[in-house]
Design a protein around this motif. Structure first.
Motif, PDB file in Angstrom:
ATOM      1  N   UNK A  35       0.072  11.742  -2.541  1.00  0.00           N
ATOM      2  CA  UNK A  35      -0.510  10.911  -1.474  1.00  0.00           C
ATOM      3  C   UNK A  35      -1.618  10.201  -1.910  1.00  0.00           C
ATOM      4  N   UNK A  36      -1.496   8.892  -1.648  1.00  0.00           N
ATOM      5  CA  UNK A  36      -2.688   7.861  -1.866  1.00  0.00           C
ATOM      6  C   UNK A  36      -3.669   7.969  -0.632  1.00  0.00           C
ATOM      7  N   UNK A  37      -2.937   8.286   0.635  1.00  0.00           N
ATOM      8  CA  UNK A  37      -3.701   8.126   1.791  1.00  0.00           C
ATOM      9  C   UNK A  37      -3.757   9.830   2.143  1.00  0.00           C
ATOM     10  N   UNK A  38      -4.988  10.345   2.386  1.00  0.00           N
ATOM     11  CA  UNK A  38      -4.900  11.799   2.615  1.00  0.00           C
ATOM     12  C   UNK A  38      -4.693  11.970   4.178  1.00  0.00           C
ATOM     13  N   UNK A  39      -4.718  10.841   4.985  1.00  0.00           N
ATOM     14  CA  UNK A  39      -4.248  11.004   6.473  1.00  0.00           C
ATOM     15  C   UNK A  39      -2.976  11.165   6.699  1.00  0.00           C
ATOM     16  N   UNK A  40      -2.090  10.970   5.642  1.00  0.00           N
ATOM     17  CA  UNK A  40      -0.615  11.124   6.005  1.00  0.00           C
ATOM     18  C   UNK A  40      -0.031  12.513   5.944  1.00  0.00           C
ATOM     19  N   UNK A  41       0.625  12.700   7.123  1.00  0.00           N
ATOM     20  CA  UNK A  41       1.104  14.221   7.127  1.00  0.00           C
ATOM     21  C   UNK A  41       2.564  13.773   7.347  1.00  0.00           C
ATOM     22  N   UNK A  42       3.452  13.963   6.228  1.00  0.00           N
ATOM     23  CA  UNK A  42       5.024  13.551   6.258  1.00  0.00           C
ATOM     24  C   UNK A  42       5.828  14.505   7.286  1.00  0.00           C
ATOM     25  N   UNK A  43       5.183  15.388   7.987  1.00  0.00           N
ATOM     26  CA  UNK A  43       5.810  16.199   8.845  1.00  0.00           C
ATOM     27  C   UNK A  43       5.335  15.940  10.048  1.00  0.00           C
ATOM     28  N   UNK A  44       4.611  14.678  10.529  1.00  0.00           N
ATOM     29  CA  UNK A  44       4.376  14.411  11.843  1.00  0.00           C
ATOM     30  C   UNK A  44       4.691  12.715  11.875  1.00  0.00           C
ATOM     31  N   UNK A  45       5.530  12.592  13.046  1.00  0.00           N
ATOM     32  CA  UNK A  45       5.720  11.368  13.370  1.00  0.00           C
ATOM     33  C   UNK A  45       4.473  10.551  13.909  1.00  0.00           C
TER      34      UNK A  45
ATOM     35  N   UNK B 257       2.637  -0.362   4.385  1.00  0.00           N
ATOM     36  CA  UNK B 257       2.584   1.253   3.942  1.00  0.00           C
ATOM     37  C   UNK B 257       4.131   1.477   3.201  1.00  0.00           C
ATOM     38  N   UNK B 258       4.282   1.866   1.974  1.00  0.00           N
ATOM     39  CA  UNK B 258       5.505   2.160   1.748  1.00  0.00           C
ATOM     40  C   UNK B 258       5.536   3.768   1.148  1.00  0.00           C
ATOM     41  N   UNK B 259       6.717   4.246   0.766  1.00  0.00           N
ATOM     42  CA  UNK B 259       7.072   5.536   0.140  1.00  0.00           C
ATOM     43  C   UNK B 259       7.637   6.492   1.517  1.00  0.00           C
ATOM     44  N   UNK B 260       7.549   7.678   1.186  1.00  0.00           N
ATOM     45  CA  UNK B 260       8.232   8.544   2.046  1.00  0.00           C
ATOM     46  C   UNK B 260       7.101   8.848   3.421  1.00  0.00           C
ATOM     47  N   UNK B 261       7.504   8.491   4.393  1.00  0.00           N
ATOM     48  CA  UNK B 261       6.743   8.394   5.510  1.00  0.00           C
ATOM     49  C   UNK B 261       6.975   9.556   6.558  1.00  0.00           C
TER      50      UNK B 261
ATOM     51  N   UNK C 238       0.758  -1.155   0.048  1.00  0.00           N
ATOM     52  CA  UNK C 238       0.124   0.133  -0.068  1.00  0.00           C
ATOM     53  C   UNK C 238       1.001   1.205  -0.015  1.00  0.00           C
ATOM     54  N   UNK C 239       1.035   1.653  -1.297  1.00  0.00           N
ATOM     55  CA  UNK C 239       2.142   2.661  -1.350  1.00  0.00           C
ATOM     56  C   UNK C 239       1.565   4.187  -0.898  1.00  0.00           C
ATOM     57  N   UNK C 240       2.409   4.989  -0.308  1.00  0.00           N
ATOM     58  CA  UNK C 240       1.926   6.347   0.246  1.00  0.00           C
ATOM     59  C   UNK C 240       1.747   7.280  -1.125  1.00  0.00           C
ATOM     60  N   UNK C 241       2.322   6.798  -2.357  1.00  0.00           N
ATOM     61  CA  UNK C 241       1.916   7.530  -3.411  1.00  0.00           C
ATOM     62  C   UNK C 241       3.179   7.479  -4.333  1.00  0.00           C
ATOM     63  N   UNK C 242       3.202   8.111  -5.541  1.00  0.00           N
ATOM     64  CA  UNK C 242       4.304   8.291  -6.496  1.00  0.00           C
ATOM     65  C   UNK C 242       5.282   9.175  -5.942  1.00  0.00           C
TER      66      UNK C 242
END
Length: 350
Positions: free
Chosen positions: A276-286, A303-307, A238-242
Motif C-alpha cells: 500500500x502506497x496510501x496508508x488510509x486504504x482498507x481494502x476490506x472497506x467499501x 487511484x489504481x490497484x486493488x481497491x 496514483x497507484x495503491x501499490x504493487x
C-alpha cells in the motif's frame, strides 16, 4: 488488406504446468488501431491465463458491441466465446453461468457498452454477485462511431475533434462498490506489471470481480485535452501499490517484509499481496475505497490497484441454491426426484 500471423514458433518456448505455451492462449491477429490500449489488455489476459495454467476450453468469453467487445477474438482462441447485443453481455453471462457453474467467465465490455446502453444490465449482474471477471476497457469515447464522448468522459475533457464535455462522468469503480461488487480494482492498460496480477486475482475470486482499465484511444483521445489520453493518464496515476498474486501451490509468502504488504486470502486459498502506497486504504472497506477514489479525483489523480475485496463473498449460485452440476449433465432422476422430494419441498415452504 489481409492479416496473417506466422505459424512458426520457437520449439523451446516455455510451457506451463499443462504443457501449453503462451501461443496456446492467443487468438486472432488484432485489427484494432496500432498502439490501442485494448491490445495490451488482451496480452495481459493471455499472460495471466498462461501463468495460471488454465485449461482454455474451461473459459467462456462474453462481450457486447464496441472496440472493446471485439477484443475477445484476440485472446484465448481455443475458448468458448459469445459476442452479444450492445449492452446486453451481462444477461448472456448470467444465463451461461447459471447453466454451467464450472466454467470460468470472462466478460469484456467498454465504457459505452457498460456505462450507457448497458448500465441497467451491469447493475443487476453486480448486485447478484455473478461469479465472473468483468473487465471494462475504458477510453471515454465511442471509438467505432468516430469518437463521441462516452458516459465516463470527464468534465472538460475533449476528444480530438470534439468540444469539451459538459457532463459529470460516471465512475464505474465507485458504482460497482456502491452496488455491492465483491472485488473492485482499477488499472491502466500500459501497466502490465500491475494488471496481470489483478486479472489473476479476479479470476480466482468467487463472485463479481470488476476491473476498470483506463485504455486510451490512440485515434480520438490521443491529445492533451483528453483526460483519457496517454499523456494525462501517465501524469496523473496514483497507484495503491504493487500487487503480487501468489497461487495457493506456492506456500512461501515471506518475500514481502512484514509491515509492507497486506495479505488477502481468496476462497480457493490463493493470496493477493498489496503493497500500500496510501496508508488510509482498507481494502476490506467499501467506505474507505469510495472516499479515497473521491479524494484522489479531487487532486486530479487516478487511484489504481486493488481497491476492495470481500473475503466472505457468496456468489449467485450460493445465494439462490442452484444445482451443483451443470444443467446439461442432469439426468431424469435429478430432474424428477419423486413425490417424496416434492412433498418435502412444499412442506418447507409452508
Amino acid at each position: 488488406m489481409t492479416y496473417q500471423r506466422p505459424n512458426f514458433r520457437h520449439p523451446n518456448l516455455p510451457v506451463n504446468e499443462l504443457g501449453y505455451t503462451r501461443k496456446d492462449y492467443e487468438g486472432a491477429l488484432s485489427t484494432l488501431c496500432a498502439g490501442c490500449g485494448h491490445d495490451s489488455i488482451s496480452a495481459a489476459i493471455v499472460q495471466a491465463c498462461f501463468e495460471m495454467s488454465i485449461e482454455p476450453h474451461k473459459v467462456a468469453k462474453l462481450s457486447g458491441i464496441g472496440c472493446s467487445s471485439k477484443t475477445p477474438t484476440y485472446f484465448l482462441g481455443n475458448s468458448h466465446g459469445f459476442n452479444s447485443v450492445h449492452g446486453r453481455m451481462p444477461s448472456v453471462a448470467t444465463g451461461a453461468n447459471l447453466a454451467n457453474r464450472e466454467m470460468i467467465y470472462v466478460g469484456v465490455s467498454g465504457d459505452g457498452d457498460t456505462a450507457s446502453i448497458g448500465m441497467g444490465q451491469f447493475t443487476h449482474a453486480v448486485r447478484r454477485n455473478l461469479n465472473m471477471m468483468y473487465v471494462v476497457e475504458n477510453n471515454g469515447c465511442y471509438g467505432l462511431t468516430k469518437g463521441q464522448d462516452s458516459a465516463t468522459a470527464d468534465v472538460g475533457s475533449a476528444s480530438k475533434k470534439g468540444e469539451p464535455n459538459p457532463f459529470e462522468p460516471i465512475d464505474l469503480a465507485s458504482v460497482a462498490l456502491q452496488l455491492g461488487a465483491t472485488f473492485v480494482a482499477r488499472s491502466f492498460s500500459g501497466d502490465r506489471a500491475q494488471l496481470v496480477p489483478l486479472i489473476k486475482a479476479a479470476i480466482s475470486h468467487r463472485g463479481f470481480a470488476f476491473i476498470d482499465v483506463i485504455s486510451p484511444c490512440v485515434t480520438f483521445n490521443n491529445n492533451p485535452a483528453s483526460t483519457k489520453g496517454y499523456e494525462h493518464v501517465r501524469d496523473h496515476l496514483a497507484a495503491t501499490g504493487t500487487v503480487d498474486f501468489v497461487p495457493v501451490k506456492q506456500e512461501i509468502t515471506t518475500s514481502y517484509p512484514e509491515g509492507e504488504s497486506q495479505e488477502v486470502t481468496l476462497h480457493d486459498g490463493s493470496v493477493v499481496h498489496l503493497q500500500k502506497a496510501d496508508p488510509e486504504l482498507d481494502i476490506n472497506s467499501r467506505r474507505s475505497a469510495l472516499r479515497l477514489i473521491k479524494d484522489y479525483k479531487a487532486k486530479d489523480q487516478i487511484l489504481t490497484g486493488l481497491l476492495f475485496m470481500d473475503e466472505d463473498s457468496r456468489d449467485l449460485h450460493e445465494i439462490i441454491g442452484t444445482s451443483n452440476k451443470p444443467l446439461r449433465s442432469l439426468n431424469e432422476s435429478d430432474l424428477c426426484p419423486g413425490q417424496k422430494v416434492l412433498d418435502n419441498l412444499n412442506e418447507s415452504l409452508r
